[in-house]
Motif scaffolding. Structure first.
Motif, short mmCIF file in Angstrom:
data_model
loop_
_atom_site.label_atom_id
_atom_site.label_comp_id
_atom_site.label_asym_id
_atom_site.label_seq_id
_atom_site.Cartn_x
_atom_site.Cartn_y
_atom_site.Cartn_z
N HIS A 109 -16.41 3.50 -38.36
CA HIS A 109 -17.59 3.39 -39.23
C HIS A 109 -18.77 2.78 -38.46
N PRO A 110 -19.13 3.37 -37.34
CA PRO A 110 -20.13 2.73 -36.46
C PRO A 110 -21.50 2.56 -37.10
N LYS A 111 -21.87 3.45 -37.98
CA LYS A 111 -23.20 3.38 -38.59
C LYS A 111 -23.29 2.31 -39.67
N ARG A 112 -22.16 1.74 -40.04
CA ARG A 112 -22.16 0.71 -41.07
C ARG A 112 -22.22 -0.70 -40.49
N LEU A 113 -22.19 -0.80 -39.18
CA LEU A 113 -22.22 -2.10 -38.52
C LEU A 113 -23.63 -2.45 -38.05
N ARG A 114 -24.07 -3.67 -38.38
CA ARG A 114 -25.28 -4.19 -37.75
C ARG A 114 -24.91 -4.97 -36.50
N LYS A 115 -23.97 -5.93 -36.65
CA LYS A 115 -23.46 -6.67 -35.50
C LYS A 115 -21.99 -6.99 -35.75
N LEU A 116 -21.24 -7.12 -34.65
CA LEU A 116 -19.81 -7.38 -34.71
C LEU A 116 -19.47 -8.56 -33.83
N VAL A 117 -18.73 -9.52 -34.39
CA VAL A 117 -18.20 -10.66 -33.63
C VAL A 117 -16.69 -10.52 -33.59
N LEU A 118 -16.15 -10.47 -32.38
CA LEU A 118 -14.71 -10.44 -32.18
C LEU A 118 -14.32 -11.82 -31.66
N ALA A 119 -13.80 -12.65 -32.56
CA ALA A 119 -13.49 -14.04 -32.23
C ALA A 119 -12.02 -14.16 -31.84
N THR A 120 -11.77 -14.50 -30.60
CA THR A 120 -10.43 -14.56 -30.01
C THR A 120 -9.57 -13.40 -30.54
N ALA A 214 -10.15 7.85 -27.15
CA ALA A 214 -11.14 8.09 -28.20
C ALA A 214 -11.77 6.78 -28.67
N ILE A 215 -10.94 5.75 -28.80
CA ILE A 215 -11.46 4.45 -29.25
C ILE A 215 -12.44 3.88 -28.23
N HIS A 216 -12.08 3.94 -26.97
CA HIS A 216 -12.97 3.43 -25.93
C HIS A 216 -14.26 4.23 -25.85
N ALA A 217 -14.16 5.54 -26.08
CA ALA A 217 -15.37 6.38 -26.09
C ALA A 217 -16.28 5.96 -27.24
N ALA A 218 -15.68 5.64 -28.38
CA ALA A 218 -16.48 5.19 -29.52
C ALA A 218 -17.14 3.85 -29.22
N PHE A 219 -16.43 2.96 -28.54
CA PHE A 219 -17.02 1.67 -28.15
C PHE A 219 -18.24 1.89 -27.25
N ALA A 220 -18.10 2.82 -26.32
CA ALA A 220 -19.18 3.08 -25.36
C ALA A 220 -20.42 3.66 -26.02
N ASP A 223 -23.87 1.62 -31.15
CA ASP A 223 -25.21 1.04 -31.04
C ASP A 223 -25.25 -0.43 -31.44
N ALA A 224 -24.33 -0.85 -32.28
CA ALA A 224 -24.32 -2.23 -32.75
C ALA A 224 -23.93 -3.18 -31.62
N PRO A 225 -24.63 -4.28 -31.46
CA PRO A 225 -24.23 -5.30 -30.48
C PRO A 225 -22.89 -5.93 -30.86
N VAL A 226 -22.11 -6.27 -29.85
CA VAL A 226 -20.78 -6.84 -30.06
C VAL A 226 -20.64 -8.10 -29.22
N LEU A 227 -20.22 -9.18 -29.86
CA LEU A 227 -19.91 -10.42 -29.15
C LEU A 227 -18.39 -10.59 -29.10
N VAL A 228 -17.84 -10.68 -27.91
CA VAL A 228 -16.43 -10.99 -27.73
C VAL A 228 -16.36 -12.47 -27.35
N LEU A 229 -15.77 -13.26 -28.23
CA LEU A 229 -15.75 -14.72 -28.06
C LEU A 229 -14.32 -15.16 -27.76
N ALA A 230 -14.16 -15.88 -26.67
CA ALA A 230 -12.83 -16.32 -26.24
C ALA A 230 -12.80 -17.83 -26.09
#
Length: 282
Positions: A109-120, A214-220, A223-230
């Protein structure tokens, strides 16, 4: 608590707290009731947190079809929540296994995301190893008094062939998941068994065969910015694995909480909320 009927009629519970722009939060565990998240270290001071219980956990209904515990079905609960709330797009934070939900939501659902935070986040749903160079992370804490026992328990969990066997050692390995093994961390870890759904945990990845390419292609293409927080000390994902994950996104960023573990809002609430708020507000 509020509830709504998801795509298959399962009643999903969610709570709303705080002031500011809304942030939907997907809990992890896997299948741990969302109460373990608390207020995410005070993030509700700048965001309205909309935190739901995954199906079969907390106050959410046990689904009629156990197959819907699988993570690709949990993604559709997020989409159903978005529709229920009437939001055109959402800011989404996924913690731990909830980070896997966030990754698959971004892919489907890429068009439904404004921003994504992936926390650990667990990286299994996206086809990446979460434990990259975990021996380094574990060795860095060799001076801790609990280290030997926690490492032994961790190895026992990895070798366990049944749920009951794994559960016997889960608390023993818990110090490896926290930046500080203090009274707060100990109480947080001790609450895990009563908050976790066995059926939800076993079902989350059952039969899952992610199309990694396919998943990695979708990530690439996202358009939404993604924060990966570790967390610096986390073993799932390690900071090394999180760095690799951030590279997959078109607009991926990496933030590492010094001294943090798998629940970084407990280790350094100011650093955690600051990193998340700075990203969302930019």
């Amino acid at each position: 608590m509020h509830t709504f009927a998801s795509y298959d009629g399962t009643e999903i519970a969610y709570r709303r707290s705080g002031d500011g722009p809304p942030l939907i939060v997907a809990p992890g565990g896997p299948a741990r009731a969302s109460e373990y998240l608390g207020d995410l270290g005070g993030l509700d001071r700048t965001r309205e947190l909309i935190i739901f219980d995954n199906r079969g956990t907390g106050a959410s209904q046990i689904p009629a079809d156990p197959a819907t515990y699988r993570i690709d079905h949990l993604v559709e609960d997020v989409e159903a929540l978005r529709e229920h709330l009437g939001f055109e797009t959402i800011d989404l934070l996924g913690h731990s296994a909830g980070g896997g939900i966030g990754q698959l939501y971004a892919a489907t659902h890429p068009k439904r995301l404004r921003k994504l935070v992936l926390a650990t986040p667990s990286l299994a749903a996206g086809g990446l190893p979460s434990n990259l160079d975990d021996a380094v992370t574990i060795a860095e804490r060799a001076g801790e008094p609990w280290h030997a026992e926690a490492v032994a328990a961790h190895q026992a969990v990895l070798a366990a062939e049944t749920w009951d066997e794994s559960e016997r050692h889960r608390y023993g390995m818990a110090p490896l998941l926290y930046g500080r093994w203090d009274a707060v961390a100990q109480a947080h870890a001790a609450a895990d068994p009563r908050q976790r759904s066995k059926e939800g945990t076993l079902g989350m990845y059952a039969g899952l065969e992610p199309d990694t390419a396919a998943i990695h292609a979708a990530f690439a293409e996202l358009d939404a910015p993604v924060l990966v927080l570790a967390g610096e000390h986390d073993i799932w994902p390690t900071r090394f694995a999180a760095a690799e994950a951030a590279k997959l996104f078109k607009h991926g960023e990496l933030a590492i909480i010094p001294g943090g573990g798998h629940y970084p809002w407990l280790d350094d609430a100011e650093a955690f909320t600051g990193a998340v708020e700075s990203f969302l507000a930019a």
